[in-house]
Design a protein around this motif. Structure first.
Motif, PDB file in Angstrom:
ATOM      1  N   GLN A  60      75.194  19.443  58.681  1.00 17.09           N
ATOM      2  CA  GLN A  60      75.713  18.161  59.167  1.00 17.09           C
ATOM      3  C   GLN A  60      74.623  17.375  59.878  1.00 17.09           C
ATOM      4  O   GLN A  60      74.524  16.150  59.731  1.00 17.09           O
ATOM      5  N   ALA A  61      73.777  18.063  60.639  1.00 20.75           N
ATOM      6  CA  ALA A  61      72.667  17.386  61.318  1.00 20.75           C
ATOM      7  C   ALA A  61      71.697  16.794  60.301  1.00 20.75           C
ATOM      8  O   ALA A  61      71.187  15.686  60.488  1.00 20.75           O
ATOM      9  N   VAL A  62      71.446  17.514  59.207  1.00 29.07           N
ATOM     10  CA  VAL A  62      70.561  16.997  58.160  1.00 29.07           C
ATOM     11  C   VAL A  62      71.155  15.735  57.553  1.00 29.07           C
ATOM     12  O   VAL A  62      70.447  14.747  57.327  1.00 29.07           O
ATOM     13  N   TRP A  63      72.455  15.744  57.273  1.00 31.18           N
ATOM     14  CA  TRP A  63      73.104  14.549  56.708  1.00 31.18           C
ATOM     15  C   TRP A  63      72.951  13.360  57.652  1.00 31.18           C
ATOM     16  O   TRP A  63      72.715  12.231  57.207  1.00 31.18           O
ATOM     17  N   LEU A  64      73.084  13.600  58.953  1.00 32.00           N
ATOM     18  CA  LEU A  64      73.020  12.511  59.932  1.00 32.00           C
ATOM     19  C   LEU A  64      71.615  11.937  60.105  1.00 32.00           C
ATOM     20  O   LEU A  64      71.448  10.906  60.758  1.00 32.00           O
ATOM     21  N   LEU A  65      70.607  12.592  59.534  1.00 32.16           N
ATOM     22  CA  LEU A  65      69.259  12.028  59.532  1.00 32.16           C
ATOM     23  C   LEU A  65      69.093  10.958  58.450  1.00 32.16           C
ATOM     24  O   LEU A  65      68.095  10.233  58.448  1.00 32.16           O
ATOM     25  N   GLY A  66      70.057  10.868  57.551  1.00 34.38           N
ATOM     26  CA  GLY A  66      69.958   9.934  56.440  1.00 34.38           C
ATOM     27  C   GLY A  66      69.780   8.482  56.835  1.00 34.38           C
ATOM     28  O   GLY A  66      68.935   7.781  56.261  1.00 34.38           O
ATOM     29  N   PRO A  67      70.559   7.959  57.804  1.00 36.74           N
ATOM     30  CA  PRO A  67      70.357   6.558  58.172  1.00 36.74           C
ATOM     31  C   PRO A  67      68.949   6.250  58.670  1.00 36.74           C
ATOM     32  O   PRO A  67      68.435   5.154  58.443  1.00 36.74           O
ATOM     33  N   ALA A  68      68.312   7.214  59.342  1.00 37.88           N
ATOM     34  CA  ALA A  68      66.929   6.996  59.789  1.00 37.88           C
ATOM     35  C   ALA A  68      65.990   6.909  58.590  1.00 37.88           C
ATOM     36  O   ALA A  68      65.064   6.084  58.572  1.00 37.88           O
ATOM     37  N   ALA A  69      66.208   7.759  57.585  1.00 40.58           N
ATOM     38  CA  ALA A  69      65.389   7.689  56.370  1.00 40.58           C
ATOM     39  C   ALA A  69      65.595   6.354  55.667  1.00 40.58           C
ATOM     40  O   ALA A  69      64.639   5.755  55.150  1.00 40.58           O
ATOM     41  N   MET A  70      66.831   5.870  55.646  1.00 42.83           N
ATOM     42  CA  MET A  70      67.117   4.572  55.022  1.00 42.83           C
ATOM     43  C   MET A  70      66.442   3.449  55.784  1.00 42.83           C
ATOM     44  O   MET A  70      65.891   2.517  55.179  1.00 42.83           O
ATOM     45  N   ALA A  71      66.463   3.501  57.116  1.00 45.92           N
ATOM     46  CA  ALA A  71      65.833   2.451  57.914  1.00 45.92           C
ATOM     47  C   ALA A  71      64.328   2.418  57.673  1.00 45.92           C
ATOM     48  O   ALA A  71      63.731   1.340  57.557  1.00 45.92           O
TER      49      ALA A  71
END
Length: 335
Positions: free
Chosen positions: A193-204
């Motif tokens: 779940q923590a890995v998934w929540l890093l996604g918006p930072a990668a998108m930014a």
């Protein structure tokens, strides 16, 4: 080996990690590739822009659906579970407070519904107001949201033409969402779940860099050399470097004046409220880490129960989430 030790040592299922990474890869990839090759795709469609937009929208919808399905049904709460320290919870609050305060800037300005204003027919002179006292003012009821927007705010006076969150980054909403995700990644016990929540930072980071690349070429927008000099892709980079006309400290003071303070306060309060779900039977005897785990999962599991029409069940019978109240054999990794 006891059942609790086996659960604590259980590795993340490959499917959970895939659903944490692949949907975000799909989402970022289709946005970057389709926008980067926009002209070529339109040419392949016979010059029909509507066909390009239909393709773009269809793939974006599929990507968003995979993100939602992956998070709610494959990733959230999946093992392995990790210890969440007090420092991590504090850092989570700071990041989510900053992110939500930023996101709330996109809303109309929030204002108190009851305010004191000069009475009709009275002049707003300070001397007259002090002489007339309370008689010179009246209480009025206002809409809680000021839909006049920025038109009611002072005009942009910065020599650089910057205002509000655009001082912080060229892509303030992307980074605000990224801060919310990073804060969540710090606080959740589930590693996938923590890995998934890093996604918006990668998108930014990746999406913002690609937007800048396209705007430099005049595709979908403009990015002049002067604007690029006084702004930054990464948050606060240009402000910290003193690139803006007011200097490092002056730009920070200008940002404080230009923000919708009431909206920012609501964002901070929402960040403080996150996870504060009411206690239920059996929770008081558990450690704070155990409590934080169940509180973080409660809204998710209630949502899943609603979808599955299990109206009377609070928790699903999942291998990584035990029924409430938690048994004595709760994963030792959370203690």
């Amino acid at each position: 080996m006891s059942s609790s030790s086996a659960l604590a040592a259980e590795a993340a299922p490959p499917s959970a990690l895939r659903w944490a990474v692949l949907p975000w890869s799909f989402f970022i990839g289709e946005n970057v590739l389709l926008s980067h090759n926009r002209a070529s795709i339109i040419a392949l469609c016979g010059g029909d822009e509507q066909s390009y937009h239909a393709l773009y929208n269809a793939l974006s919808t599929a990507a968003c659906a995979s993100l939602g399905f992956g998070y709610f049904f494959r990733v959230a709460g999946a093992p392995p579970l990790r210890h969440v320290s007090v420092a991590a919870v504090g850092g989570s609050f700071v990041l989510q407070a900053v992110g939500l305060a930023g996101l709330f800037q996109a809303l109309p300005r929030v204002q108190l519904p009851l305010a004191s204003e000069p009475a009709h027919g009275e002049r707003a002179e300070p001397a007259a107001a002090s002489k007339a006292g309370a008689a010179a003012r009246q209480w009025v009821i206002r809409c809680p949201m000021d839909f006049k927007g920025e038109s009611a705010s002072p005009a942009v006076t910065s020599p650089d033409g910057l205002h509000g969150l655009h001082r912080v980054s060229r892509h303030p909403m992307l980074w605000s969402l990224a801060a919310v995700g990073l804060g969540g990644a710090l606080a959740v016990p589930s590693a996938p779940q923590a890995v998934w929540l890093l996604g918006p930072a990668a998108m930014a980071l990746l999406g913002g860099a690609h937007i800048d690349y396209r705007h430099r070429r005049g595709e979908g927008g403009t990015l002049s050399a002067e604007t690029e000099r006084v702004t930054s892709l990464l948050p606060f980079a240009a402000m910290a470097a003193g690139a803006q006309a007011e200097g490092a400290l002056g730009s920070l003071q200008a940002l404080a004046r230009e923000l919708k303070v009431e909206n920012a306060v609501l964002g901070v309060l929402l960040a403080a409220r996150r996870g504060g779900w009411p206690a239920w039977d059996g929770l008081a005897s558990k450690t704070p880490i155990e409590c934080s785990f169940y509180k973080s999962q409660r809204p998710l599991l209630v949502f899943k129960n609603i979808l599955k029409r299990k109206k009377n069940a609070l928790f699903l019978n999942m291998k990584h989430c035990t029924p409430s109240p938690p048994p004595d054999g709760f994963p030792a990794v959370l203690r």
